[in-house]
Design a protein around this motif. Structure first.
Motif, PDB file in Angstrom:
ATOM      1  N   TYR A 241       0.980  -0.979   0.012  1.00  0.00           N
ATOM      2  CA  TYR A 241      -0.134  -0.345  -0.128  1.00  0.00           C
ATOM      3  C   TYR A 241       1.228   1.350  -0.385  1.00  0.00           C
TER       4      TYR A 241
ATOM      5  N   GLY B  42      -2.116   4.405  -3.946  1.00  0.00           N
ATOM      6  CA  GLY B  42      -2.031   5.029  -5.023  1.00  0.00           C
ATOM      7  C   GLY B  42      -3.542   5.687  -4.845  1.00  0.00           C
ATOM      8  N   LYS B  43      -3.916   6.090  -6.581  1.00  0.00           N
ATOM      9  CA  LYS B  43      -4.876   6.735  -6.683  1.00  0.00           C
ATOM     10  C   LYS B  43      -6.393   6.795  -5.875  1.00  0.00           C
ATOM     11  N   GLU B  44      -6.283   5.182  -5.964  1.00  0.00           N
ATOM     12  CA  GLU B  44      -7.532   5.263  -4.523  1.00  0.00           C
ATOM     13  C   GLU B  44      -7.948   5.262  -3.628  1.00  0.00           C
ATOM     14  N   GLN B  45      -6.581   4.453  -2.651  1.00  0.00           N
ATOM     15  CA  GLN B  45      -5.893   4.899  -1.040  1.00  0.00           C
ATOM     16  C   GLN B  45      -6.418   6.445  -1.116  1.00  0.00           C
TER      17      GLN B  45
ATOM     18  N   LEU C 293      -7.343   9.096  -2.909  1.00  0.00           N
ATOM     19  CA  LEU C 293      -8.794   9.138  -2.460  1.00  0.00           C
ATOM     20  C   LEU C 293     -10.044   8.842  -1.839  1.00  0.00           C
ATOM     21  N   ILE C 294      -9.774   7.763  -0.952  1.00  0.00           N
ATOM     22  CA  ILE C 294     -10.430   7.449   0.160  1.00  0.00           C
ATOM     23  C   ILE C 294      -9.971   8.320   1.181  1.00  0.00           C
TER      24      ILE C 294
END
Length: 182
Positions: A14, A18-21, A23-24
């Motif tokens: 992790y 990344g972009k998803e992390q 964003l979260i």
């Protein structure tokens, strides 16, 4: 697997995020900020109420009238020619509070249950809306109350603010003995 090995695997998987992390993380931060805002406003309101009560001012319905009188005094005092001013308002009724109700259907028909909110272990009905009492009369005593132009300005302001008839607004000139009273 030891704690260091487990942490190392998680970090490799992790980090860097990344972009998803990302964003979260950003959305979680925004959610926490939104949750915190209403609590701060409530604390400010409770603080203002307690300060008013410490100053010996009445709470609740009478407090609304006092606040409105003060606001009108401040506004009128800033008008050219009015000078020092005192205001008294009269009200019709005491206003109303609308209690929130849950409606559910049962075999007996529709049932309503009061919605409660809990604060520090106290259960109080949740008030969904409040209406303030209606202003029915205005008395204004002003230093410049003897001037017809000042009287006209005060009359128009009171009518615009409270929507009441001119005969329910009385404007008087302040005497010398009233000046400076607190």
């Amino acid at each position: 697997m030891t704690g260091k090995e487990w942490y190392g695997k998680l970090r490799k998987k992790y980090w860097p995020p990344g972009k998803e992390q990302l964003l979260i993380l950003v959305l979680t931060g925004l959610l926490l900020a939104v949750i915190a805002l209403p609590a701060e406003r409530k604390e400010e309101t409770e603080q203002e109420i307690s300060e008013d009560q410490e100053a010996g001012e009445p709470a609740g319905e009478a407090d609304y009238g006092t606040r409105m009188e003060r606001r009108l005094e401040e506004l009128l005092a800033s008008v050219e020619g009015v000078g020092e001013v005192r205001v008294m308002l009269t009200f019709e009724g005491t206003g109303e509070e609308q209690v929130e109700k849950d409606k559910s259907r049962s075999s007996d028909g529709t049932q309503e249950e009061t919605v409660y909110e809990e604060t520090d272990g106290d259960r109080t009905p949740y008030i969904s809306s409040r209406t303030n009492p209606k202003v029915t009369g205005v008395l204004v005593i002003a230093q410049g109350g003897g001037s017809t132009s000042v009287q006209s300005d005060i009359l128009e302001a009171a009518q615009a603010l409270f929507g009441i008839e001119p005969h329910k607004i009385k404007i008087m000139k302040m005497g010398n003995s009233s000046a400076g009273r607190e």
